[in-house]
Design a protein around this motif. Structure first.
Motif, short mmCIF file in Angstrom:
data_model
loop_
_atom_site.label_atom_id
_atom_site.label_comp_id
_atom_site.label_asym_id
_atom_site.label_seq_id
_atom_site.Cartn_x
_atom_site.Cartn_y
_atom_site.Cartn_z
N PRO A 164 0.83 -1.20 0.00
CA PRO A 164 0.00 0.00 0.00
C PRO A 164 0.87 1.25 0.00
O PRO A 164 2.04 1.23 0.44
CB PRO A 164 -0.80 -0.13 1.31
CG PRO A 164 -0.75 -1.57 1.66
CD PRO A 164 0.56 -2.06 1.17
N VAL A 167 2.55 2.23 3.25
CA VAL A 167 3.74 1.47 3.60
C VAL A 167 4.96 2.00 2.85
O VAL A 167 6.07 2.04 3.38
CB VAL A 167 3.53 -0.03 3.31
CG1 VAL A 167 4.82 -0.82 3.53
CG2 VAL A 167 2.42 -0.58 4.20
N LEU A 178 1.55 -5.08 5.33
CA LEU A 178 0.86 -4.26 6.33
C LEU A 178 0.07 -5.13 7.31
O LEU A 178 -0.68 -6.01 6.90
CB LEU A 178 -0.08 -3.27 5.64
CG LEU A 178 -0.84 -2.29 6.54
CD1 LEU A 178 0.11 -1.42 7.35
CD2 LEU A 178 -1.76 -1.41 5.68
N VAL A 190 2.61 2.70 11.86
CA VAL A 190 2.33 1.69 10.84
C VAL A 190 3.16 0.45 11.15
O VAL A 190 4.39 0.51 11.17
CB VAL A 190 2.65 2.22 9.43
CG1 VAL A 190 2.34 1.15 8.38
CG2 VAL A 190 1.88 3.50 9.15
N THR A 192 4.28 -3.36 10.13
CA THR A 192 4.37 -4.30 9.02
C THR A 192 5.12 -5.53 9.49
O THR A 192 5.60 -5.60 10.62
CB THR A 192 5.12 -3.68 7.82
OG1 THR A 192 6.52 -3.57 8.15
CG2 THR A 192 4.58 -2.30 7.48
N ALA A 210 -4.28 2.63 2.31
CA ALA A 210 -4.06 1.21 2.63
C ALA A 210 -5.02 0.30 1.89
O ALA A 210 -5.16 -0.88 2.24
CB ALA A 210 -4.20 1.00 4.15
N GLU A 213 -4.46 -3.42 0.69
CA GLU A 213 -4.50 -4.53 1.65
C GLU A 213 -5.90 -4.62 2.25
O GLU A 213 -6.44 -3.63 2.73
CB GLU A 213 -3.48 -4.29 2.76
CG GLU A 213 -3.35 -5.42 3.75
CD GLU A 213 -2.74 -6.67 3.14
OE1 GLU A 213 -3.51 -7.62 2.88
OE2 GLU A 213 -1.53 -6.68 2.90
#
Length: 265
Positions: A164, A167, A178, A190, A192, A210, A213
């Protein structure tokens, strides 16, 4: 600070601290460490260690909430280790001074600072492992539901979706798949599969970036990816989701229907 106090309230509304307190009080009172076996009889040891264990669990719970929410360290191994270290630093000197003051040092073996610190550190790690084990025990029906969700959202034979845009704003070393996003003041944390980074942006904009995802907002401060959900647990009317990377986030009442729609509640 809101998340910090929310974690504290959730901890003390569950039965875990009270069960841990009762078990540790009885075990340590029977063992009688640091001269208490010689200096006190059993009823006195139960009262003495009961009070100390209550204070120790309170301090340890505060340390755990601070490590998880104020420092943002939610990885179980590092978080439990740092919590145990902080508990040992905070509690060692008071316990040493109390033992030195209460017990007859001619009859009782005087503990040194290292012994007390090691005792507190090991006890804190055991309590942390106990908490963690309880959070990783979904019931069989929930396990089948989560397996079905994982199969639908992230089938093994399909490649992972593209990263995304939110990210891609992170440092390259943190750019993984993510897992979750949490708003903190003006920043969005954020998380991950490669780690956690913070971005200065609005939470609504982060969620808009985002969309590659599959995920959902579960709280005014939290968004999670469906593939990363590993469990759901309830405590005193509250609902929490457990995620990859040993994360645990609350679900607000207004968003619980989204979990119900997917058969997770």
């Amino acid at each position: 600070m809101h998340a910090f106090f929310a974690v504290l309230k959730a901890d003390f509304r569950s039965a875990v601290p009270y069960v841990v307190w009762a078990v540790l009080t009885v075990v340590v009172a029977l063992a009688g460490p640091f001269g208490s076996y010689v200096g006190l009889d059993l009823p006195q040891r139960l009262v003495f260690w009961g009070v100390l264990m209550a204070l120790g669990i309170l301090a340890g719970t505060i340390c755990r909430a601070a490590v998880h929410e104020l420092l943002g360290l939610r990885d179980f191994r590092r978080g439990a280790f740092l919590t145990a270290m902080l508990s040992a630093v905070i509690l060692t000197w008071p316990l040493y001074a109390l033992a030195d003051h209460m017990f007859d040092q001619e009859k009782a073996l005087a503990p040194d600072h290292f012994e007390i610190a090691l005792f507190i550190f090991a006890t804190s790690l055991c309590v942390g492992a106990f908490r963690h084990s309880l959070g990783l025990m979904p019931n069989p029906l929930e396990g089948r539901a989560f397996a079905e969700v994982a199969e639908q959202d992230a089938p093994p034979e399909m490649p992972a979706p593209p990263l995304p845009r939110v990210v891609s704003r992170l440092d390259p070393a943190l750019q993984g798949r993510l897992i979750a996003m949490t708003v903190r003041n003006h920043y969005v944390d954020v998380t991950t599969t490669a780690g956690q980074g913070s971005i200065l942006m609005r939470f609504a904009d982060a969620m808009a970036e985002a969309t590659e995802e599959s995920g959902i907002q579960i709280h005014r401060s939290h968004w999670v990816a469906w593939w990363a959900v590993t469990g759901v647990d309830k405590a005193d009317g509250k609902v929490w989701v457990t995620l990859a990377q040993d994360m645990r986030l609350p679900v607000s009442k207004s968003h619980r229907a989204k979990l119900e729609e997917r058969g997770l509640l």
